[in-house]
Design an enzyme around this catalytic site. Structure first.
Site, PDB file in Angstrom:
ATOM      1  N   HIS A 130      10.686  29.715  -4.691  1.00 30.41           N
ATOM      2  CA  HIS A 130      10.920  28.712  -3.645  1.00 30.41           C
ATOM      3  C   HIS A 130      12.040  29.250  -2.745  1.00 30.41           C
ATOM      4  CE1 HIS A 130      12.390  24.843  -2.014  1.00 30.41           C
ATOM      5  NE2 HIS A 130      11.288  24.271  -2.468  1.00 30.41           N
ATOM      6  N   ASP A 207      15.189  28.403 -12.328  1.00 30.06           N
ATOM      7  CA  ASP A 207      14.921  27.276 -11.451  1.00 30.06           C
ATOM      8  C   ASP A 207      13.895  26.406 -12.189  1.00 30.06           C
ATOM      9  OD1 ASP A 207      13.794  25.535  -9.627  1.00 30.06           O
ATOM     10  OD2 ASP A 207      13.574  27.009  -8.025  1.00 30.06           O
ATOM     11  N   GLN A 210      10.411  22.484 -11.353  1.00 32.30           N
ATOM     12  CA  GLN A 210       9.038  22.071 -11.679  1.00 32.30           C
ATOM     13  C   GLN A 210       8.774  22.158 -13.176  1.00 32.30           C
ATOM     14  OE1 GLN A 210       7.026  20.784  -9.468  1.00 32.30           O
ATOM     15  NE2 GLN A 210       8.068  21.355  -7.578  1.00 32.30           N
ATOM     16  N   LYS A 233      12.408  14.834  -8.781  1.00 27.39           N
ATOM     17  CA  LYS A 233      11.102  15.346  -9.207  1.00 27.39           C
ATOM     18  C   LYS A 233      10.809  14.971 -10.655  1.00 27.39           C
ATOM     19  CE  LYS A 233      10.985  19.102  -5.898  1.00 27.39           C
ATOM     20  NZ  LYS A 233      11.016  20.552  -5.665  1.00 27.39           N
ATOM     21  N   CYS A 371       7.392  25.828   0.943  1.00 26.34           N
ATOM     22  CA  CYS A 371       8.695  26.508   0.853  1.00 26.34           C
ATOM     23  C   CYS A 371       8.594  27.817   0.083  1.00 26.34           C
ATOM     24  CB  CYS A 371       9.776  25.634   0.207  1.00 26.34           C
ATOM     25  SG  CYS A 371      10.103  24.120   1.096  1.00 26.34           S
TER      26      CYS A 371
HETATM   27  C1  LIG Z   1      11.666  21.355  -5.039  1.00 28.45           C
HETATM   28  C2  LIG Z   1      12.032  22.707  -5.534  1.00 28.45           C
HETATM   29  C3  LIG Z   1      13.281  23.253  -5.255  1.00 28.45           C
HETATM   30  C4  LIG Z   1      14.291  22.551  -4.388  1.00 28.45           C
HETATM   31  O1  LIG Z   1      14.634  21.306  -4.922  1.00 28.45           O
HETATM   32  P1  LIG Z   1      15.481  20.258  -4.038  1.00 28.45           P
HETATM   33  O2  LIG Z   1      15.341  18.983  -4.814  1.00 28.45           O
HETATM   34  O3  LIG Z   1      14.799  20.196  -2.702  1.00 28.45           O
HETATM   35  O4  LIG Z   1      16.863  20.767  -3.973  1.00 28.45           O
HETATM   36  C5  LIG Z   1      13.576  24.494  -5.771  1.00 28.45           C
HETATM   37  N1  LIG Z   1      12.696  25.157  -6.525  1.00 28.45           N
HETATM   38  C6  LIG Z   1      11.489  24.660  -6.833  1.00 28.45           C
HETATM   39  C7  LIG Z   1      10.570  25.444  -7.720  1.00 28.45           C
HETATM   40  C8  LIG Z   1      11.115  23.418  -6.337  1.00 28.45           C
HETATM   41  O5  LIG Z   1       9.913  22.935  -6.624  1.00 28.45           O
END
Ligand SMILES: *Cc1c(COP(=O)(O)O)cnc(C)c1O
Length: 413
Positions: A130, A207, A210, A233, A371
Site C-alpha cells: 500500500h 503492515d 488487512q 478496518k 493505493c
Molecule cells: C488501509 C491500509 C493502509 C492505510 O490505513 P489507514 O487507516 O488509511 O491509515 C495501509 N496498508 C494497508 C494494507 C491498508 O489496507
C-alpha cells in the site's frame, strides 16, 4: 465481561443484526456492502460506546484529577489493556495508540530511521505494498541516503522468496511488508519473512491493516518487531490505530512528535521524555475512538477470529468460483494463501464503469488502484474492481455481486 458463547456455528444472520447500517437501502436496493477493505461498518456495541462517551464521560485523558477525567483515562487505558492479549504482546507499554496504520508506519520510518539508518543502508519492501508502506520509506531513505529495495512478485501475486533471500544482507536495516495485500488478498509467509530477516540481523515491520480483522495475530510467536493496524478496518472507529513495537526498539528510538503528554519534565534548558508508551503519544489523542476501539476488540474476541477466518474463507471460495464463471472475467491475485479480497477485471470494461453500475444496484465495491499504483503497474492494468469481505457478508451478497457484474457485462461489453 461475560463471554456469550456465540456462534459454535457461525450465525451470520445474528451478526448482521448488530450492524444497523446493513438494513438501509441504496438507490432503492438493499445495501450490499463489499468495500470492507476500505473500511468496515460498525456494530451497535461500538456506536453505543461512542454515544456513551459523549453523554457520560467526555473529558481529557491523563490530565485532570476530576471524576470525568479519571473515567475517560481509565476507559482509554482499557483499550490498551485489551489490545495486549488481542495481539499477544508481552507488555502493555509496547502498544502505542496512533491515528491509524499510516501514522504508525510514518512513526517507525521517522524514529527508527533517525536512530538506526545511515548512508548506504538498505530497506526492503515488496511490490504489493500500500502507498502507506512505500512513501514513508522512500522519504526516509532519501533523507538518510539509504536505498529502498523492492521484492518482486509472481503473476499469482505471491512474493518471490528467492529474490527476497538474495536481497537480504548486512546492509539491510529493516524489512517492511504487508501481512495481507489489500489489493490482491495474498497472505504473505510472514513467519519465513521474519525468520530470514532476523538471520540477516534486520528487524521487521508488518503492515497488518488487512490482517487483524481476519486472522489471529500473536506478535510474540511471530517474533515481529513492529506491527501496524487501523481501528476503522476492524469494526472500530476512525481516527485510532495501533503501533506495536518491541520494547527494546521503542526505547532506543527518539520521540515522534513533541508537545504535551510525551514529556516528563520541561525546562527551557532541557526536556526529558515520558516513559513508554506516552513518549510516542504527544498531544490530546482521539479519545472517543481510543475508548471505543475496546468495544470492537470485544466484539471480535467474542465471535472468535478463528470462526471469522473459517467463515470468510468459505465465502471467498464461493465468490471466486461464482465470479470465474462469468465470461471475460479475470481475477487479479490468485495466490494459494488468500484472505477476503477478490480483485477482478472484466475484459473490455473499465473498472470504474463496472463500479458505477454496481452502485446503481446498491452494491458497494472499490474500483481503481487501491493505493497500490506500483502493483497495478506490475500487472500493466489501470486498476481493478475489488470486492472485500467482512464477517457480516452472506452468500446472498455474493449472488447479488455476481448478478450485478453480469448485468455490467451485458451493458458495457
Ligand atoms: C488501509 C491500509 C493502509 C492505510 O490505513 P489507514 O487507516 O488509511 O491509515 C495501509 N496498508 C494497508 C494494507 C491498508 O489496507
Amino acid at each position: 465481561m461475560e463471554r456469550t458463547a456465540v456462534l459454535e456455528q457461525f450465525d451470520v444472520m445474528r451478526v448482521r443484526k448488530d450492524f444497523p447500517i446493513l438494513t438501509r437501502t441504496v438507490n432503492g436496493k438493499p445495501l450490499v456492502y463489499l468495500d470492507n477493505g476500505a473500511t468496515t461498518q460498525k456494530p451497535q456495541q461500538v456506536i453505543d460506546a461512542i454515544v456513551n462517551y459523549y453523554t457520560q464521560m467526555n473529558s481529557n485523558v491523563h490530565r485532570g484529577v476530576h471524576h470525568l477525567s479519571q473515567l475517560a483515562t481509565d476507559a482509554f487505558e482499557v483499550t490498551r489493556h485489551k489490545l495486549q492479549p488481542f495481539i499477544h504482546a508481552a507488555h502493555e507499554h509496547e502498544i502505542i495508540l496512533t491515528k491509524g496504520t499510516t501514522e504508525s508506519i510514518n512513526l517507525v520510518a521517522n524514529c527508527y530511521g533517525k536512530a538506526f539508518v545511515h548512508a548506504g543502508d538498505e530497506i526492503i519492501i515488496s511490490a504489493m505494498e500500500h502507498h502507506s508502506n512505500i512513501v514513508p520509506w522512500q522519504i526516509m531513505c532519501e533523507e538518510r541516503g539509504a536505498l529502498l529495495k523492492v521484492v518482486p512478485i509472481n503473476d499469482a501475486g505471491e512474493l518471490d522468496m528467492d529474490a527476497y533471500r538474495s536481497m537480504l544482507s548486512d546492509r539491510t536495516r529493516l524489512v517492511a511488508m504487508t501481512y495481507v495485500s489489500n489489493a490482491l488478498g495474498t497472505i504473505n509467509p510472514v513467519n519465513e519473512i521474519i525468520a530470514l530477516a532476523h538471520a540477516a540481523g534486520a528487524p521487521v515491520l508488518l503492515d497488518a491493516a488487512q490482517a487483524v480483522q481476519h486472522l489471529t495475530i500473536d506478535v510474540q510467536a511471530l517474533d515481529v518487531d513492529f506491527l501496524a493496524f487501523s481501528g476503522h478496518k476492524m469494526y472500530g472507529p476512525t481516527g485510532v490505530g495501533v503501533l506495536y513495537g518491541k520494547e527494546k526498539w521503542l526505547n532506543a528510538m527518539p520521540p515522534y512528535q513533541s508537545g504535551g503528554e510525551m514529556i516528563k519534565e520541561v525546562t527551557f534548558a532541557k526536556t526529558t521524555y515520558n516513559e513508554l508508551p506516552f513518549k510516542f503519544e504527544a498531544g490530546t489523542p482521539n479519545i472517543e475512538a481510543g475508548i471505543c476501539l475496546a468495544h470492537a476488540i470485544d466484539y471480535l474476541m467474542d465471535i472468535g477470529l478463528d470462526n471469522i477466518a473459517r467463515y470468510e474463507h468459505e465465502l471467498l471460495d464461493y465468490a471466486t468460483q461464482r465470479l470465474l464463471r462469468i465470461p471475460g472475467l479475470r481475477i487479479i491475485g490468485t495466490a494459494k494463501e488468500k484472505s477476503s479480497v477478490v480483485s477482478f477485471l472484466l475484459e473490455g470494461a473499465h473498472p470504474y464503469d463496472v463500479g458505477v453500475i454496481l452502485d446503481k444496484l446498491g452494491i458497494a465495491v472499490r474500483t481503481g488502484h487501491h493505493c497500490t499504483q506500483p502493483l497495478m503497474d506490475r500487472y500493466g492494468i489501470p486498476g481493478t474492481v475489488r470486492a472485500s469481505i467482512a464477517l457480516y457478508n452472506t452468500r446472498e451478497d455474493i449472488d447479488a455481486l455476481v448478478a450485478g457484474v453480469e448485468r455490467a457485462a451485458s451493458m458495457l461489453i
